[in-house]
Each structure stands twice: as C-alpha cells, then as structure tokens.
Motif scaffolding. Structure first.
Motif, PDB file in Angstrom:
ATOM      1  N   THR A   7      31.249  32.259  40.380  1.00  0.00           N
ATOM      2  CA  THR A   7      31.664  33.581  39.926  1.00  0.00           C
ATOM      3  C   THR A   7      30.561  34.605  40.150  1.00  0.00           C
ATOM      4  N   ILE A   8      30.965  35.819  40.514  1.00  0.00           N
ATOM      5  CA  ILE A   8      30.056  36.950  40.678  1.00  0.00           C
ATOM      6  C   ILE A   8      30.613  38.098  39.845  1.00  0.00           C
ATOM      7  N   LEU A   9      29.739  38.827  39.179  1.00  0.00           N
ATOM      8  CA  LEU A   9      30.158  39.984  38.374  1.00  0.00           C
ATOM      9  C   LEU A   9      29.582  41.261  38.971  1.00  0.00           C
ATOM     10  N   PHE A  10      30.432  42.279  39.074  1.00  0.00           N
ATOM     11  CA  PHE A  10      29.993  43.607  39.492  1.00  0.00           C
ATOM     12  C   PHE A  10      30.137  44.579  38.329  1.00  0.00           C
ATOM     13  N   LEU A  11      29.088  45.332  38.059  1.00  0.00           N
ATOM     14  CA  LEU A  11      29.139  46.450  37.123  1.00  0.00           C
ATOM     15  C   LEU A  11      29.130  47.713  37.964  1.00  0.00           C
ATOM     16  N   ALA A  12      30.337  48.175  38.296  1.00  0.00           N
ATOM     17  CA  ALA A  12      30.461  49.283  39.236  1.00  0.00           C
ATOM     18  C   ALA A  12      31.893  49.779  39.242  1.00  0.00           C
ATOM     19  N   PRO A  13      32.133  50.987  39.754  1.00  0.00           N
ATOM     20  CA  PRO A  13      33.511  51.438  39.944  1.00  0.00           C
ATOM     21  C   PRO A  13      34.228  50.528  40.936  1.00  0.00           C
ATOM     22  N   PRO A  14      35.518  50.329  40.797  1.00  0.00           N
ATOM     23  CA  PRO A  14      36.250  49.444  41.714  1.00  0.00           C
ATOM     24  C   PRO A  14      36.077  49.814  43.181  1.00  0.00           C
ATOM     25  N   THR A  15      36.024  51.110  43.486  1.00  0.00           N
ATOM     26  CA  THR A  15      35.916  51.526  44.885  1.00  0.00           C
ATOM     27  C   THR A  15      34.606  51.093  45.535  1.00  0.00           C
ATOM     28  N   ALA A  16      33.597  50.777  44.740  1.00  0.00           N
ATOM     29  CA  ALA A  16      32.300  50.397  45.306  1.00  0.00           C
ATOM     30  C   ALA A  16      32.303  48.978  45.857  1.00  0.00           C
ATOM     31  N   VAL A  17      33.255  48.149  45.426  1.00  0.00           N
ATOM     32  CA  VAL A  17      33.250  46.738  45.825  1.00  0.00           C
ATOM     33  C   VAL A  17      34.500  46.335  46.588  1.00  0.00           C
ATOM     34  N   THR A  18      35.402  47.278  46.838  1.00  0.00           N
ATOM     35  CA  THR A  18      36.649  46.950  47.534  1.00  0.00           C
ATOM     36  C   THR A  18      36.384  46.330  48.896  1.00  0.00           C
ATOM     37  N   THR A  19      35.398  46.831  49.624  1.00  0.00           N
ATOM     38  CA  THR A  19      35.174  46.388  50.994  1.00  0.00           C
ATOM     39  C   THR A  19      34.681  44.952  51.094  1.00  0.00           C
ATOM     40  N   VAL A  20      34.074  44.407  50.047  1.00  0.00           N
ATOM     41  CA  VAL A  20      33.533  43.045  50.114  1.00  0.00           C
ATOM     42  C   VAL A  20      34.387  42.037  49.360  1.00  0.00           C
ATOM     43  N   PHE A  21      35.365  42.513  48.604  1.00  0.00           N
ATOM     44  CA  PHE A  21      36.126  41.606  47.753  1.00  0.00           C
ATOM     45  C   PHE A  21      36.833  40.531  48.551  1.00  0.00           C
ATOM     46  N   SER A  22      37.550  40.903  49.626  1.00  0.00           N
ATOM     47  CA  SER A  22      38.325  39.933  50.398  1.00  0.00           C
ATOM     48  C   SER A  22      37.439  38.849  51.002  1.00  0.00           C
ATOM     49  N   LEU A  23      36.274  39.251  51.520  1.00  0.00           N
ATOM     50  CA  LEU A  23      35.371  38.276  52.136  1.00  0.00           C
ATOM     51  C   LEU A  23      34.799  37.316  51.096  1.00  0.00           C
ATOM     52  N   LEU A  24      34.477  37.829  49.924  1.00  0.00           N
ATOM     53  CA  LEU A  24      33.970  36.953  48.867  1.00  0.00           C
ATOM     54  C   LEU A  24      35.060  35.986  48.409  1.00  0.00           C
ATOM     55  N   LYS A  25      36.285  36.465  48.360  1.00  0.00           N
ATOM     56  CA  LYS A  25      37.407  35.609  47.976  1.00  0.00           C
ATOM     57  C   LYS A  25      37.583  34.498  48.994  1.00  0.00           C
ATOM     58  N   GLU A  26      37.452  34.831  50.293  1.00  0.00           N
ATOM     59  CA  GLU A  26      37.556  33.819  51.342  1.00  0.00           C
ATOM     60  C   GLU A  26      36.480  32.746  51.196  1.00  0.00           C
ATOM     61  N   GLU A  27      35.316  33.129  50.667  1.00  0.00           N
ATOM     62  CA  GLU A  27      34.231  32.171  50.467  1.00  0.00           C
ATOM     63  C   GLU A  27      34.436  31.317  49.215  1.00  0.00           C
ATOM     64  N   GLY A  28      35.503  31.570  48.470  1.00  0.00           N
ATOM     65  CA  GLY A  28      35.812  30.753  47.311  1.00  0.00           C
ATOM     66  C   GLY A  28      35.271  31.278  45.995  1.00  0.00           C
ATOM     67  N   PHE A  29      34.844  32.521  45.948  1.00  0.00           N
ATOM     68  CA  PHE A  29      34.278  33.081  44.723  1.00  0.00           C
ATOM     69  C   PHE A  29      35.350  33.761  43.877  1.00  0.00           C
ATOM     70  N   GLU A  30      35.196  33.649  42.574  1.00  0.00           N
ATOM     71  CA  GLU A  30      35.924  34.499  41.642  1.00  0.00           C
ATOM     72  C   GLU A  30      35.038  35.715  41.375  1.00  0.00           C
ATOM     73  N   VAL A  31      35.637  36.908  41.434  1.00  0.00           N
ATOM     74  CA  VAL A  31      34.857  38.134  41.299  1.00  0.00           C
ATOM     75  C   VAL A  31      35.348  38.914  40.095  1.00  0.00           C
ATOM     76  N   GLY A  32      34.438  39.230  39.179  1.00  0.00           N
ATOM     77  CA  GLY A  32      34.767  40.021  38.004  1.00  0.00           C
ATOM     78  C   GLY A  32      34.249  41.437  38.136  1.00  0.00           C
ATOM     79  N   LEU A  33      34.884  42.345  37.416  1.00  0.00           N
ATOM     80  CA  LEU A  33      34.492  43.749  37.456  1.00  0.00           C
ATOM     81  C   LEU A  33      34.437  44.288  36.034  1.00  0.00           C
ATOM     82  N   ALA A  34      33.303  44.889  35.679  1.00  0.00           N
ATOM     83  CA  ALA A  34      33.160  45.523  34.369  1.00  0.00           C
ATOM     84  C   ALA A  34      32.574  46.911  34.563  1.00  0.00           C
ATOM     85  N   GLU A  35      32.769  47.778  33.575  1.00  0.00           N
ATOM     86  CA  GLU A  35      32.258  49.140  33.709  1.00  0.00           C
ATOM     87  C   GLU A  35      31.488  49.593  32.480  1.00  0.00           C
TER      88      GLU A  35
END
Length: 485
Positions: A7-35
């Motif tokens: 699992t990886i956590l991002f503390l950021a607006p959703p638009t800041a991580v949209t571009t990497v989300f799909s690739l991280l998902k392909e690598e098998g990661f669960e990605v969380g987002l908090a603000e």
C-alpha cells in the motif's frame, strides 16, 4: 483494504496523482488518498503503507505536522515530500525535519517504485526478442534510423556506455529502453534519473545514496540510483545539466565500478550499464568548459545521434499512420485514412517537437475525425474545426434516458458558474474519510463532467488528464454498470 497488501498513501489533491495511479495499480499496489492529517493517520494505522507521499501543504494541513507524528513512532512509514515549485532551502528544511526525500513534480511511477522499500523497479519483460523490437524500436526506414537501430542491436548485449544525442522528442529514451530490453540485463532494474531536476547536493545523494547522519535530515541510510540499478541499466537523462563537481564523481564510478555514499566510510561495488541522453551538442559544451572532456570520452564509447523528424522524409507519414492505427484501436474507432491535403501538410511541416509532437497531433486528429478521413481541420491548426452533428458524435441515447437527461438539465440550470476543482473542494467531500484512490478518482471525474456540462475536453483539462484517459475511465465505469454521461 487488507493491511497485508502493498500500500502507498498520498496526501495530495486527487489531480496530483491521477497520472501515476494506473501504473501503480498495474504493479499490484493499493493506493490511498487523504487530504488532512486525521484521515492520513487513520489510514496509516489501519493499512500500514510502505511509504507516504505528501504535498507540503493543503487547506488545513501542513506536512510538518505529519513529520512530527512520524518522530513519535519508530514504525512510521517514510515520508517523501513532493511539490510543484520547490527550492533547495525548502528541501533542506523538510529533510532536517525527517522527510526521507524531496521531489519536484510531475510524479513519475518508476521513481515512486524505486522509492518503495524493498520494491525497486524490476524488469517484468517476458516478451520474445521480436516482441521487444516491436515495443521499443523506432518506426521508420530512413537510412539514419536503420543505421541507429542496427548499431543499437549490435551493442545491446555489451556493457559499453552509450551516449544518445538528439533534439527533444526524437525518441532518445525509447532507444535507451530498447537497449536495456535487448540486453542480458532485461530482467534487472531499469532506473532513469533526470540530471536537470535537482540541485547538485540533492542529485549527488540521489545518484550515490547517503548514510544516516551524513547531513542534517539524513535520518536513515538511503540507497542511490546506482545501487538500485545494480546488475541492470541506469539512464542519466539530460546529462549535460550535471554540475562539473559531480561529473568528476560520476567519472570515478564509471571507471572503477565503485562509489562512496555521501557520508559513507566504505566503498560500494556496483555493476551497472550506463546510458546517457542529451539534447545539446555535448562536444561544444566540452569546448566551452561546461562539461568534462574525460567524462565525455568515457560516455561517448557508442555514440547514437537521432535525426530530427523533419529530416526523415517518408518516415513522417509512416509514423503518422502508425500512431493513427494505435489510437484508433485504443479508442475502438473504425479505420481512418488521411486526406491528400493532410498528407501534404504533414510532410511539409517543420515538426519542432519531433516525434512527440506528431504523436500528440495524431491522437488529437483521431479523436476529432470521427469516421474520417483525417483532414487538416482535425489538427486544430486554427479555429476552423466545428463539432459534428450530435447524432454522429455519440451513440444514440435510448428513449428511456429522457428522464435522466431532464434531471441533468435541471442540475445544469442550478450551476451556472461552476467552481474549479481543487483540493479544498475535495476535502469538503471527504472530511476525515479516506477513500481508495480509484473511488476518489471516479468522484472527481463525475464532478468535473458535471461542472463542465459534460464537455470532456474541458473536464480533462480541469482534472489534469488527457481526453484519452478520461474516455477510457468512462468506458470502464460503463462496463461496471455505472451511470455515466
């Protein structure tokens, strides 16, 4: 979400991580987002992410508060700060407060993977040599290109350093990846470093690593990119921008195959194949005293110089047709051809952005051409393009959806002045709740379409993603039975 998942956590607006989300998902990661801090700490306690990536600040949140919490918990995950516009002074301040690293945006999925503990980017290529050639080769039959590809294939299995020169957008990184995948190191890491992205003292730590206590803020040992790429390939992008003092240290690694971490007392042996790219005439930089001559000779064992696109003659149309086929398959569109006028324009244009510009232009024209043929108006060279008739631009809407359409019109009437998407707006939606980023992404996409009255181009621009990505996401939601515009 199971705590045992990677699992990886991002503390950021959703638009800041949209571009990497799909690739991280392909690598098998669960990605969380908090603000905010409360949501982040709750997520960390529940899911124990491997690493936390945080913006310096958002509405009601400061990364300093997160770093203060990290000091109280020896098992707290490492925190990497990333920002749109940073400075060496700010970087030093966050490192002193306990941040593991400090990055400039845009985020890069490979760099994120390299930073995840015990998860350096591993080569996952199991393709045949022909598959690799199809995936990484440069399309074209121009003599300059065929010579480059033949030479690259011949030297791919060696350990010789390769200097790849050419204008921006000519495909230098594509050649570098081709060299790696055709080598005996294809199943080892491929690690890329942009030498222009960091100041000298941070780049030195990025390349060679540092020991705990090496400088203020070095709270743990950090492996550099050379060690992460051990037994694999390291790409030094924009090598011409490296400081002269650091060039001397790089030369030693290339000559001796060993390095010293910043603040380290022992020498570390590494086995790395080094590739370098530059869009400058490096020989001229040597003559001007901006680049070390001995390093230039050490890098220039195998020189490859990619020609600009406007010098490649008929390859322009070959590439254009290749990209059109690629994008029309991606968007599930019928076969498309060029009008005679469009072909003439493509060949006569100067292409200052080279292959990258051509690729972007072909994606645009595929999206606008509909059933074709592709004409110059679809290149958006001026304001001559007009939308096609509604009946031909979208699939027919069943009569049963009239009620939904009326509801949408009422919603549109209630929101005459849509507010821009922002982290603050998303925070009001989230509160202290932490959602999976896939769900947060869906919410933001729906909100973007609502605020733009269904205009996908404007929504994609507002969200910071391409129209292609937006369209793919909407198709994905439809396949899950969700109601989307």
């Amino acid at each position: 979400m199971a705590a045992s998942a990677q699992t990886i956590l991002f503390l950021a607006p959703p638009t800041a991580v949209t571009t990497v989300f799909s690739l991280l998902k392909e690598e098998g990661f669960e990605v969380g987002l908090a603000e905010n801090l409360k949501g982040a700490l709750g997520f960390i306690r529940k899911s124990r992410p491997l690493v936390v990536f945080s913006r310096p600040s958002m509405s009601g949140y400061r990364v300093e508060d997160l770093l203060a919490e990290a000091e109280k918990d020896k098992d707290f995950p490492p925190v990497i700060v990333f920002t749109e516009q940073g400075s060496a002074q700010e970087a030093q301040g966050f490192l002193e407060k306990g941040a593991k690293d400090y990055w400039l945006e845009p985020l890069d999925a490979e760099k994120i993977l390299a930073a995840v503990p015990a998860h350096p980017p591993q080569g996952r290529i199991t393709d045949t040599p022909q598959d690799v050639m199809d995936k990484y080769s440069i399309i074209g039959t121009h003599p300059a290109i065929t010579r480059i590809l033949a030479l690259a294939k011949q030297v791919a299995k060696s350990k010789a350093t390769v200097l790849i020169q050419g204008e921006s957008g000519t495909g230098k990184e594509m050649i570098a990846r081709y060299l790696h995948q055709m080598s005996d190191r294809a199943n080892a890491p491929f690690v890329a470093v942009n030498c222009a992205a960091l100041p000298e003292h941070l780049l030195e730590s990025e390349l060679f690593g540092h020991e705990k206590g090496a400088f203020t803020g070095a709270v743990s040992r950090k492996l550099g990119k050379f060690e992460l790429a051990n037994h694999g390939t390291l790409l030094l992008d924009e090598i011409s921008e490296m400081d002269l003092g650091l060039q001397a240290k790089l030369l030693r690694v290339l000559q001796e195959g060993e390095l010293d971490r910043v603040g380290g007392m022992e020498t570390v042996k590494v086995d790395v194949r080094v590739l370098a790219t530059t869009n400058r005439e490096l020989q001229q930089w040597v003559e001007q005293g901006k680049f070390r001559q001995d390093l230039y000779f050490r890098l220039n064992v195998i020189p490859l110089t990619l020609p600009p696109l406007h010098d490649r003659g008929d390859d322009i149309l070959r590439l254009a047709r290749h990209f059109v086929e690629q994008f029309r398959h991606q968007y599930q569109l019928p076969p498309l051809a060029f009008s005679a006028e469009a072909e003439k324009w493509l060949v006569s244009y100067d292409w200052p952005g080279n292959v990258r510009e051509l690729q972007n232009l072909m994606e645009r024209s595929v999206l606008l051409a509909g059933a074709g043929p592709i004409s110059t108006e679809h290149f958006l060279l001026d304001d001559t393009w007009t939308p096609p008739e509604e009946a031909t631009s979208e699939p027919a809407v069943p009569q049963a959806s009239g009620e939904t359409q009326a509801a949408a019109e009422r919603e549109s009437a209630e929101h005459h002045a849509p507010a821009p998407l922002s982290g603050e707006g998303a925070e009001h939606m989230l509160g202290d709740t932490v959602l999976p980023i896939s769900e947060m992404e869906r919410i933001m996409i729906m909100r973007g379409l609502k605020q733009t009255s269904g205009n996908r181009t404007q929504a994609a621009e507002m969200l910071g993603i391409s129209v292609r990505t937006l369209r793919n996401k909407l198709n994905e939601y439809r396949s899950r039975g969700l109601d989307v515009p």
